[in-house]
Design a protein around this motif. Structure first.
Motif, PDB file in Angstrom:
ATOM      1  N   LEU A 259       0.830  -1.208   0.000  1.00 37.11           N
ATOM      2  CA  LEU A 259       0.000   0.000   0.000  1.00 37.11           C
ATOM      3  C   LEU A 259       0.865   1.259   0.000  1.00 37.11           C
ATOM      4  O   LEU A 259       0.579   2.225  -0.719  1.00 37.11           O
ATOM      5  CB  LEU A 259      -0.930  -0.003   1.216  1.00 37.11           C
ATOM      6  CG  LEU A 259      -2.112  -0.974   1.168  1.00 37.11           C
ATOM      7  CD1 LEU A 259      -2.875  -0.955   2.495  1.00 37.11           C
ATOM      8  CD2 LEU A 259      -3.055  -0.619   0.014  1.00 37.11           C
ATOM      9  N   ALA A 260       1.928   1.255   0.808  1.00 41.47           N
ATOM     10  CA  ALA A 260       2.837   2.405   0.823  1.00 41.47           C
ATOM     11  C   ALA A 260       3.512   2.567  -0.533  1.00 41.47           C
ATOM     12  O   ALA A 260       3.655   3.686  -1.046  1.00 41.47           O
ATOM     13  CB  ALA A 260       3.882   2.231   1.922  1.00 41.47           C
ATOM     14  N   GLY A 263       0.995   4.005  -3.067  1.00 40.11           N
ATOM     15  CA  GLY A 263       0.790   5.433  -2.847  1.00 40.11           C
ATOM     16  C   GLY A 263       1.932   6.259  -3.403  1.00 40.11           C
ATOM     17  O   GLY A 263       1.732   7.350  -3.956  1.00 40.11           O
ATOM     18  N   THR A 267       2.010   8.570  -7.770  1.00 41.72           N
ATOM     19  CA  THR A 267       2.342   9.993  -7.929  1.00 41.72           C
ATOM     20  C   THR A 267       3.591  10.217  -8.770  1.00 41.72           C
ATOM     21  O   THR A 267       3.976  11.365  -9.001  1.00 41.72           O
ATOM     22  CB  THR A 267       2.547  10.650  -6.557  1.00 41.72           C
ATOM     23  OG1 THR A 267       3.650  10.018  -5.883  1.00 41.72           O
ATOM     24  CG2 THR A 267       1.295  10.523  -5.704  1.00 41.72           C
ATOM     25  N   THR A 283       4.884  12.403  -1.003  1.00 39.07           N
ATOM     26  CA  THR A 283       4.537  10.978  -0.985  1.00 39.07           C
ATOM     27  C   THR A 283       5.766  10.097  -1.175  1.00 39.07           C
ATOM     28  O   THR A 283       5.729   8.912  -0.822  1.00 39.07           O
ATOM     29  CB  THR A 283       3.509  10.643  -2.081  1.00 39.07           C
ATOM     30  OG1 THR A 283       4.004  11.081  -3.356  1.00 39.07           O
ATOM     31  CG2 THR A 283       2.174  11.301  -1.793  1.00 39.07           C
ATOM     32  N   LEU A 286       7.127   7.964   1.593  1.00 41.23           N
ATOM     33  CA  LEU A 286       6.525   6.671   1.918  1.00 41.23           C
ATOM     34  C   LEU A 286       7.508   5.520   1.721  1.00 41.23           C
ATOM     35  O   LEU A 286       7.222   4.391   2.125  1.00 41.23           O
ATOM     36  CB  LEU A 286       5.276   6.442   1.056  1.00 41.23           C
ATOM     37  CG  LEU A 286       4.049   7.297   1.389  1.00 41.23           C
ATOM     38  CD1 LEU A 286       2.955   7.091   0.345  1.00 41.23           C
ATOM     39  CD2 LEU A 286       3.518   6.954   2.774  1.00 41.23           C
TER      40      LEU A 286
END
Length: 714
Positions: A259-260, A263, A267, A283, A286
């Motif tokens: 998930l990290a 994310g 971007t 982001t 992350l």
């Protein structure tokens, strides 16, 4: 002196051979890793010797095979680069007239496409890397699927169909192959790397490799995660999604890592990155969660495969953190009417860097978190106590900075922190008979440092320099004032008298010269630094390569010693090297924390050892509040298109400079007309400009053109 140079070359040659042998051996292990020969024979033999230690534990084999060789290369490379710095390669290459034996391999073969501008050398390595991934996945899959039968599944007590188990196995091996790509992900973004220069690379020029690797890593890991989720849904094993085993693989940690990563990944695509850069910037942090939960997911033993690159990145990141804690001494700013600034910093005389280097800047009054890279326009030989960067006001951050320094009531002092400089360890421009520099807009800034280097060589060392041709395109005539920055703030046009410099400037959006004298809007703002502001200096001093090697070696040795003690007196009494009685996640966290502590300790000790020297350099700052005489100013005089710039008293500065209005340069004709057996072609500017120049150089119509792109983007 000659004997010293000869012996240094011999030592460097021996180190190079040793480094290549270790690198080839490591590569062979990567190739053999998916085979049954490696898994059933080589690895078992190594495990018998390495995994029985009560100090290293069961991860000894992977530590020895994958981690140690890479860190050994990084450490020894630091010594190799230090010796190269002593030889002063740049001047020697210029004097012996050596040609680049790999010139043809560096020519672009792909210009337009998803990979951007790619040389034959880069394409070859990219194909070989993809071949390694395909080979690894296909070999793993073939060896595993051949053993999967209904009987073997029943024997293991699994209630799953054969095709479902094969699908799950394919997903598992996708994750394993993703770890191979992850092992290389952090090398390109390690700015102070001792590994990249070994192969003639710099971090800023390797950003595109990081982008390629990032897409590959996330594609493989996403496929890995999606396949497992599909299998769990089909087989009604929903509880697996919240499984965090005491020993073995933690599914929850893997999901959090994915998930990290997603994310962060979403971007990075151009549509998001270019329109919402700050979202992309923030982001990207992350990666910390991505890597932390990845280590918890697979355990520390398997993490040692990808750990070397991340270990070197953390060392570099911590050293950058220490450097950025200090405020540097900003002396002055040259403000141009084309929304452009040149910031002039005080510099430690011991700080050396090569042309086209960059420096990252942070201005807390604008943003405490944002760091932006800018080209260094100064030359460390010509300006031993000054460092300059040029900033074009194009985004919100740079616009705020321009407003602060250009306003009538500009500040007396501006707090600035820096990281760097970063750049090539040597320069090769003197190898060419002619050097053509093609720029668009603010892309002209890297070429100022090159021209200033040639000024130093021609005036101080009396060296012969190549013919220099600067082709620069601007949108408006006000941007011609950027040519003011060709000389240092204390320079004079006579400095250019020994150069064969031809400047062709093109103003594309104005058909006739303007009557406005932009030189009247050009001003120099002198600031009053605080006594606590320090000159820009190398975080590890003049012998930074040796210090970096010491930090890498000492931090790794400290890590081995501390983990040996923890393993022997805490983990081993509980687990007995069975991997069944001690929490896998706890072991991973312990290793990760100890690694960070050792890096911080070794890095801090090295920086403190250099602190006294940096303090002595800081005391050399005197009379900063005085305002020296104004810097040269380049004006524009009206006239017909194609006329020469005339602006006394700097007519010699622009002698031979032609300004063309309402047209674009005919790059093909200009490049093909260049004489000489070797013509270096450097380009910096918009993507289309770089692609056009690359296409001309790779067309095969002129064998003497040698292309090089200077850009952060691809």
């Amino acid at each position: 002196m000659e004997s010293t140079i000869a012996s240094t070359k011999i030592v460097r040659g021996a180190i190079w051979v040793l480094l290549m042998l270790v690198a080839m051996g490591t590569l062979m292990m990567w190739i053999m890793m998916p085979t049954n020969t490696y898994r059933n024979h080589w690895l078992l033999s190594i495990r018998k010797k390495a995994n029985n230690s009560t100090y290293i534990g069961t991860q000894g084999a992977k530590l020895l095979i994958y981690t140690f060789p890479v860190l050994f290369i990084a450490t020894l490379s630091s010594v190799y680069l230090h010796l190269g710095k002593k030889l002063n390669d740049f001047q020697k290459m210029g004097s012996d007239g050596k040609k680049d034996m790999l010139a043809r391999w560096k020519q672009p073969v792909l210009v337009k496409g998803p990979l951007g501008i790619v040389s034959l050398f880069e394409l070859s390595f990219f194909v070989m890397f993809i071949a390694l991934l395909v080979w690894s996945f296909s070999t793993y899959l073939h060896n595993s699927l051949s053993t999967i039968t209904a009987a073997s599944i029943a024997e293991n007590g699994l209630k799953i169909k054969v095709w479902e188990y094969k699908l799950e196995t394919a997903g598992f091996w996708l994750g394993i192959v993703g770890n191979i790509a992850l092992a290389f992900l952090f090398f390109p973004v390690t700015r102070g790397s001792s590994v990249l220069p070994l192969f003639g690379l710099t971090s800023e020029a390797s950003i595109k490799y990081h982008i390629w690797l990032g897409h590959i890593v996330m594609t493989l890991f996403t496929a890995h995660g999606v396949i497992f989720i599909i299998v769990w849904i089909i087989t009604h094993q929903f509880s697996e999604m919240i499984q965090w085993d005491f020993t073995g693989v933690s599914n929850v940690a893997g999901e959090l890592s994915l998930l990290a990563g997603l994310g962060l990944w979403l971007t990075t695509f151009p549509a998001v990155r270019r329109k919402m850069f700050e979202v992309f910037f923030y982001t990207h942090y992350l990666y910390l969660l991505f890597m932390f939960f990845f280590i918890l997911h697979v355990g520390i033993s398997y993490s040692f495969i990808m750990l070397p690159g991340f270990f070197l990145f953390l060392i570099d990141r911590y050293l950058r953190f220490l450097q950025s804690r200090h405020r540097v001494c900003l002396l002055s700013a040259r403000v141009l009417p084309c929304d452009t600034l040149e910031l002039n910093f005080s510099k430690s005389p011991g700080l050396k860097y090569n042309p086209t280097s960059i420096m990252f800047m942070n201005v807390p009054s604008i943003s405490k978190l944002q760091w932006h890279p800018f080209t260094i326009s100064s030359n460390s030989n010509l300006e031993p106590d000054r460092l300059s960067v040029i900033i074009k006001s194009e985004g919100s951050w740079t616009q705020k900075l321009y407003q602060i320094l250009s306003s009538p009531s500009s500040v007396d002092r501006l707090e600035v922190s820096v990281e760097g400089p970063y750049g090539p360890v040597s320069s090769h421009f003197l190898r060419h008979d002619t050097l053509v520099m093609v720029s668009g807009g603010s892309g002209i800034t890297p070429f100022f440092s090159i021209i200033r280097e040639f000024i130093y060589l021609s005036t101080k060392l009396k060296s012969k320099t190549p013919q220099l041709i600067l082709i620069c395109a601007f949108k408006r005539s006000s941007e011609l004032t950027m040519l003011n920055l060709l000389l240092p703030i204390a320079g004079t046009p006579s400095d250019l008298s020994n150069l064969r410099l031809q400047i062709e400037a093109y103003v594309t959006r104005e058909k006739t010269p303007t009557t406005e004298d932009y030189s009247k809007h050009h001003k120099t703002v002198w600031l009053k630094p605080s006594p606590t502001d320090a000159p820009v200096s190398a975080i590890l001093g003049p012998n930074s390569w040796l210090w970096l090697g010491a930090v890498i070696a000492s931090s790794f040795v400290m890590f081995l010693i501390l983990m040996g003690i923890i393993t022997r007196y805490y983990i081993y009494p509980i687990d007995r090297n069975t991997n069944k009685n001690f929490s896998t996640s706890t072991k991973a966290v312990l290793h990760f924390l100890v690694m960070c502590i050792c890096i911080a300790a070794a890095g801090s000790l090295a920086v403190l050892s250099n602190k006294s020297r940096n303090a002595r350099d800081a005391k050399q700052i005197q009379n900063l509040s005085s305002t020296p005489a104004g810097s040269p100013s380049l004006g524009l005089d009206g006239g017909a298109a194609g006329m020469e710039l005339e602006s006394l008293p700097h007519q010699s500065l622009v002698q031979g400079t032609n300004v063309h209005f309402g047209e674009r340069p005919d790059l093909k004709k200009m490049l093909f007309d260049c004489k000489g057996s070797s013509v270096g072609v450097l380009v910096c500017g918009p993507k289309r400009l770089r692609h056009d120049v690359a296409a001309i150089c790779s067309s095969g119509l002129a064998d003497n053109l040698h292309f090089e792109s200077i850009s952060f983007s691809w």
